[in-house]
Write an enzyme that holds these catalytic residues in place. Structure first.
Site, mmCIF file in Angstrom:
data_model
loop_
_atom_site.group_PDB
_atom_site.id
_atom_site.type_symbol
_atom_site.label_atom_id
_atom_site.label_comp_id
_atom_site.label_asym_id
_atom_site.label_seq_id
_atom_site.Cartn_x
_atom_site.Cartn_y
_atom_site.Cartn_z
ATOM 1 N N LYS A 84 -4.583 28.359 29.573
ATOM 2 C CA LYS A 84 -3.986 27.495 29.603
ATOM 3 C C LYS A 84 -2.303 26.719 30.453
ATOM 4 O O LYS A 84 -1.926 25.965 29.611
ATOM 5 C CB LYS A 84 -3.148 27.247 27.585
ATOM 6 N N ASP A 85 -2.411 27.992 31.307
ATOM 7 C CA ASP A 85 -0.984 27.357 32.038
ATOM 8 C C ASP A 85 -1.880 27.033 33.718
ATOM 9 O O ASP A 85 -0.792 26.096 33.320
ATOM 10 C CB ASP A 85 0.406 28.069 32.237
ATOM 11 N N LEU A 131 4.311 21.113 21.839
ATOM 12 C CA LEU A 131 4.372 20.052 21.147
ATOM 13 C C LEU A 131 2.647 19.889 20.181
ATOM 14 O O LEU A 131 2.687 19.266 18.875
ATOM 15 C CB LEU A 131 4.614 18.449 21.616
ATOM 16 N N ARG A 132 1.667 20.346 20.807
ATOM 17 C CA ARG A 132 0.472 20.286 19.885
ATOM 18 C C ARG A 132 0.835 21.348 18.590
ATOM 19 O O ARG A 132 0.255 20.753 17.913
ATOM 20 C CB ARG A 132 -0.132 21.563 20.958
ATOM 21 N N ARG A 133 1.770 22.343 18.999
ATOM 22 C CA ARG A 133 1.439 22.920 17.465
ATOM 23 C C ARG A 133 2.430 22.543 16.924
ATOM 24 O O ARG A 133 2.156 22.686 15.470
ATOM 25 C CB ARG A 133 2.283 24.402 17.356
ATOM 26 N N ARG A 150 11.819 28.825 22.617
ATOM 27 C CA ARG A 150 11.705 29.424 24.257
ATOM 28 C C ARG A 150 11.952 30.740 24.454
ATOM 29 O O ARG A 150 12.529 31.511 23.391
ATOM 30 C CB ARG A 150 12.261 28.813 25.349
ATOM 31 N N GLY A 151 11.507 31.419 25.326
ATOM 32 C CA GLY A 151 11.533 32.806 25.474
ATOM 33 C C GLY A 151 10.127 33.473 25.907
ATOM 34 O O GLY A 151 9.378 32.950 25.167
ATOM 35 N N ASN A 152 10.105 34.379 26.679
ATOM 36 C CA ASN A 152 9.373 35.401 26.252
ATOM 37 C C ASN A 152 8.832 35.500 25.381
ATOM 38 O O ASN A 152 9.909 35.681 24.013
ATOM 39 C CB ASN A 152 9.660 36.726 26.975
ATOM 40 N N ARG A 156 11.262 36.032 22.167
ATOM 41 C CA ARG A 156 10.812 34.814 20.502
ATOM 42 C C ARG A 156 11.051 35.488 19.344
ATOM 43 O O ARG A 156 11.339 35.239 18.488
ATOM 44 C CB ARG A 156 9.802 34.087 20.337
ATOM 45 N N CYS A 243 -0.193 21.024 30.036
ATOM 46 C CA CYS A 243 -0.684 21.192 28.202
ATOM 47 C C CYS A 243 0.672 21.578 27.483
ATOM 48 O O CYS A 243 0.960 22.084 26.901
ATOM 49 C CB CYS A 243 0.300 23.255 29.432
#
Length: 312
Positions: A84-85, A131-133, A150-152, A156, A243
């Site tokens: 997805k990236d 933004l999709r979510r 944000r973040g790993n 999160r 993405c």
């Protein structure tokens, strides 16, 4: 074909990225015991900027560009990405040499008190950087307060436990690959939140003319996953989306058909255009382009022009 005794595998430095790369490293060890695969961590632009929503950073390939530069310069021999990236257009000379079998593509909700999506309190704070979510969740629950996250993955989860959010949304695949599936409160049905293009799949990128690496990776290739992902990425390419644009798609294969569903949405979730097509597995790109055209014709073009700032 030039054989080598050592290969260098490039990856982002996050715990999930390294775990995914270690899985590929382990499989290659089984396939070619005489070849040593070294993992090299590379920091990408997307990893360096953690206090700004991804959609505001702009550009494509935030999580792959520096890694692709290392491939082109010969510093590394292959790279493992979350599909997805990966932008739909790769630099000249590079190719997705292998697409392994897909993990669960769905989004997962993790709530602080074990409540499912429909049972979250009015005005609940839900964390996501996508933004999709955001668009799809607000369509289903306009009362929610969607807040940047944000973040790993471990960062999160810590923010959730610290009480900064009532719930967070993450890709189920990442949690499962880290053996953190027990953290999931609920797998979100695609009717509520359709996944990102390529979500749950890995893409192993290399130099197009590297026949040695291509031959080693052949044993990891999963044709059905590649077919599904090609349909999704064809839709994204036709919509000229990155993405972080509110575009979603998921393809399933049934018999000799590609069942592709897609979404284009306004950022506030007030307008969500959803459609689906059936295509042939022999031509998944046609299915993606056909669905993209239908979404554009139903108003997706107007939504995307507004998001991109190109509306007349």
């Amino acid at each position: 074909m030039s054989k080598r005794s050592t290969l260098v595998l490039g990856t982002r430095g996050s715990k999930l990225a390294v775990r995914q790369s270690e899985w590929v490293q382990s499989r290659l060890r089984d396939i070619a015991p005489a070849v040593t695969v070294e993992i090299r961590r590379i920091q990408t632009s997307g990893d360096k900027i953690l206090d700004v929503p991804l959609a505001k950073i702009g550009g494509k390939g935030l999580f792959v560009k520096e890694i692709e530069d290392a491939l082109l310069s010969g510093e590394i021999d292959l790279a493992v990405h979350s599909m997805k990236d990966v932008p739909t257009e790769l630099p000249a000379g590079l190719e997705l040499l292998c697409v392994p079998e897909r993990e669960d593509p769905r989004d997962a909700l993790i709530s602080r008190d074990g409540r499912k999506f429909k049972d979250l309190p009015l005005g609940a704070r839900v964390g996501t950087s996508s933004l999709r979510r955001q668009a799809q969740l607000l369509q289903a629950r306009p009362d929610l307060s969607i807040t940047m996250l944000r973040g790993n993955l471990d960062t999160r989860l810590k923010k959730l436990r610290d009480g900064q959010y009532d719930a967070i949304i993450l890709a189920a695949a990442g949690l499962r690959r880290l053996t953190w599936g027990h953290e999931i409160t609920e797998y979100l049905d695609p009717s509520i939140c359709l996944p990102a293009i390529g979500q749950g799949a890995l893409g192993i990128e290399g130099r197009a003319n590297d026949q040695f690496v291509r031959s080693l990776l052949a044993a990891l290739e999963h044709e059905r996953t590649r077919t599904a992902v090609r349909a999704e990425r064809a839709l994204l390419h036709r919509l000229q989306g990155g993405c972080q644009v509110p575009i979603a798609a998921h393809a399933r294969l049934e018999d000799h058909k590609v069942m592709l569903e897609g979404v284009v949405a306004s950022v506030d979730g007030k307008e969500v255009i959803r459609d689906r097509v059936e295509g042939r597995t022999e031509d998944p790109i046609a299915a993606g382009v056909t669905l993209a055209e239908r979404l554009l014709a139903r108003g997706g073009d107007r939504i995307l022009q507004t998001i991109y700032g190109t509306a007349p």
